[in-house]
Design an enzyme around this catalytic site. Sequence first.
Site, PDB file in Angstrom:
ATOM      1  N   ASN A  39       0.799  -1.222   0.000  1.00 22.92           N
ATOM      2  CA  ASN A  39       0.000   0.000   0.000  1.00 22.92           C
ATOM      3  C   ASN A  39       0.836   1.277   0.000  1.00 22.92           C
ATOM      4  OD1 ASN A  39      -2.387  -1.466   0.026  1.00 22.92           O
ATOM      5  ND2 ASN A  39      -2.492  -1.506   2.256  1.00 22.92           N
ATOM      6  N   LYS A  41       3.772   4.177  -1.040  1.00 27.58           N
ATOM      7  CA  LYS A  41       4.157   4.933  -2.225  1.00 27.58           C
ATOM      8  C   LYS A  41       5.535   4.480  -2.705  1.00 27.58           C
ATOM      9  CE  LYS A  41       5.418   9.752  -3.283  1.00 27.58           C
ATOM     10  NZ  LYS A  41       5.521   9.451  -4.683  1.00 27.58           N
ATOM     11  N   LYS A  43       6.243   2.348  -5.702  1.00 29.72           N
ATOM     12  CA  LYS A  43       6.384   1.133  -6.503  1.00 29.72           C
ATOM     13  C   LYS A  43       6.767   1.457  -7.953  1.00 29.72           C
ATOM     14  CE  LYS A  43       2.206   0.010  -5.120  1.00 29.72           C
ATOM     15  NZ  LYS A  43       2.012   0.952  -3.990  1.00 29.72           N
ATOM     16  N   THR A  44       5.993   2.343  -8.569  1.00 31.85           N
ATOM     17  CA  THR A  44       6.281   2.735  -9.950  1.00 31.85           C
ATOM     18  C   THR A  44       7.593   3.501 -10.027  1.00 31.85           C
ATOM     19  OG1 THR A  44       3.940   2.763 -10.555  1.00 31.85           O
ATOM     20  CG2 THR A  44       5.417   4.079 -11.922  1.00 31.85           C
ATOM     21  N   THR A  45       7.835   4.344  -9.053  1.00 36.91           N
ATOM     22  CA  THR A  45       9.084   5.112  -9.015  1.00 36.91           C
ATOM     23  C   THR A  45      10.289   4.176  -8.969  1.00 36.91           C
ATOM     24  OG1 THR A  45       7.942   6.893  -7.860  1.00 36.91           O
ATOM     25  CG2 THR A  45      10.341   6.908  -7.768  1.00 36.91           C
ATOM     26  N   ARG A  53      18.427   2.674 -14.983  1.00 33.56           N
ATOM     27  CA  ARG A  53      19.681   1.926 -14.823  1.00 33.56           C
ATOM     28  C   ARG A  53      19.950   1.055 -16.060  1.00 33.56           C
ATOM     29  NH1 ARG A  53      19.812  -1.112  -9.391  1.00 33.56           N
ATOM     30  NH2 ARG A  53      20.521   0.928  -8.688  1.00 33.56           N
ATOM     31  N   PHE A  94      -7.630   6.059 -14.546  1.00 35.62           N
ATOM     32  CA  PHE A  94      -7.988   5.171 -13.443  1.00 35.62           C
ATOM     33  C   PHE A  94      -9.347   4.519 -13.696  1.00 35.62           C
ATOM     34  CE2 PHE A  94      -5.113   8.214 -11.311  1.00 35.62           C
ATOM     35  CZ  PHE A  94      -4.164   7.302 -10.861  1.00 35.62           C
ATOM     36  N   TRP A  96     -11.587   3.686 -11.671  1.00 34.45           N
ATOM     37  CA  TRP A  96     -12.693   4.268 -10.903  1.00 34.45           C
ATOM     38  C   TRP A  96     -13.208   5.560 -11.534  1.00 34.45           C
ATOM     39  CZ3 TRP A  96      -7.870   3.242  -8.805  1.00 34.45           C
ATOM     40  CH2 TRP A  96      -7.012   4.337  -8.669  1.00 34.45           C
ATOM     41  N   GLU A 131       1.409  -1.525 -12.689  1.00 26.41           N
ATOM     42  CA  GLU A 131       0.023  -1.577 -12.212  1.00 26.41           C
ATOM     43  C   GLU A 131      -0.787  -2.728 -12.820  1.00 26.41           C
ATOM     44  OE1 GLU A 131      -0.541   0.345  -9.760  1.00 26.41           O
ATOM     45  OE2 GLU A 131       0.347   2.314 -10.031  1.00 26.41           O
TER      46      GLU A 131
END
Length: 199
Positions: A39, A41, A43-45, A53, A94, A96, A131
Site C-alpha cells: 500500500n 508509495k 512502486k512505480t518510481t 539503470r 484510473f 474508478w 500496475e
Amino acid sequence: MTDRETRHKASMQKLKAHVDEKVASATEQRGLLLVYTGNGKGKTTAAWGTVTRALGYGYQVGVVQFIKGLWECGERERLQADTNLEVSIMATGFTWDTQNREADTHACHAVWHDAERMLADPNTYLVVLDEITYMLKFGYLDIETVLRALKNRPTEQTVIITGRNAHRDIVALADTVTEMQEVRHAFNDGLQARRGIDF
C-alpha cells in the site's frame, strides 16, 4: 586501538566474511522476476529507477503502463527519447474514473498484446508491467495467461511487476518481492500530488 575500535573491527570482519560467502554462493545467471507491491508509495518510481539503470547500460527496455497512462509521468517524459525504450500506455486513466468495464477490458487487452510481444522478445532486457496487479484483481486479464507469458519469456529477461495486492501466484513465482508499507501519506492529510515529486 580502543576497545570500541577493536569490537567494531571484529564485527566488520564477521560481516565481511558473511557477505563474501553469500557472494561466492550466488552462481546462477538469469533474468529475474521482481514484484513491487503493498500500500505504500514508490512502486512505480522504483521500477522507473531500474528502467533508467538498464537504459544507462544500453539495454533495450519495454514499459507497459496499465492504469496511470493519462497522467503526466516525469520519468517517461525524460526517457522516452531513448531509442532503447518502448512504452505502451493503456491510456484510459484510473478504472474508478472510467467506470466502464467493457472499455477498460478492451484497452487492457490491447496493451497486454504489446506486453506479450515484449515478453517474447529476447532482445528486450527488461520489461515493466506497471500496475498490472489491478488488471488481474478486476478480472480484465486472466492469471494463467500472465503466468504463461512470464514463465516462457527469454531466460535473460528481467520483469518488474508493480501494484497493490499482487496475485499470490505471481508472488510465488517471483525471485524478489518488495512490499512498500505505508506509514503516512501526505495525500491523506489533504496535500495534493506534486509535479516532479509524485508524478
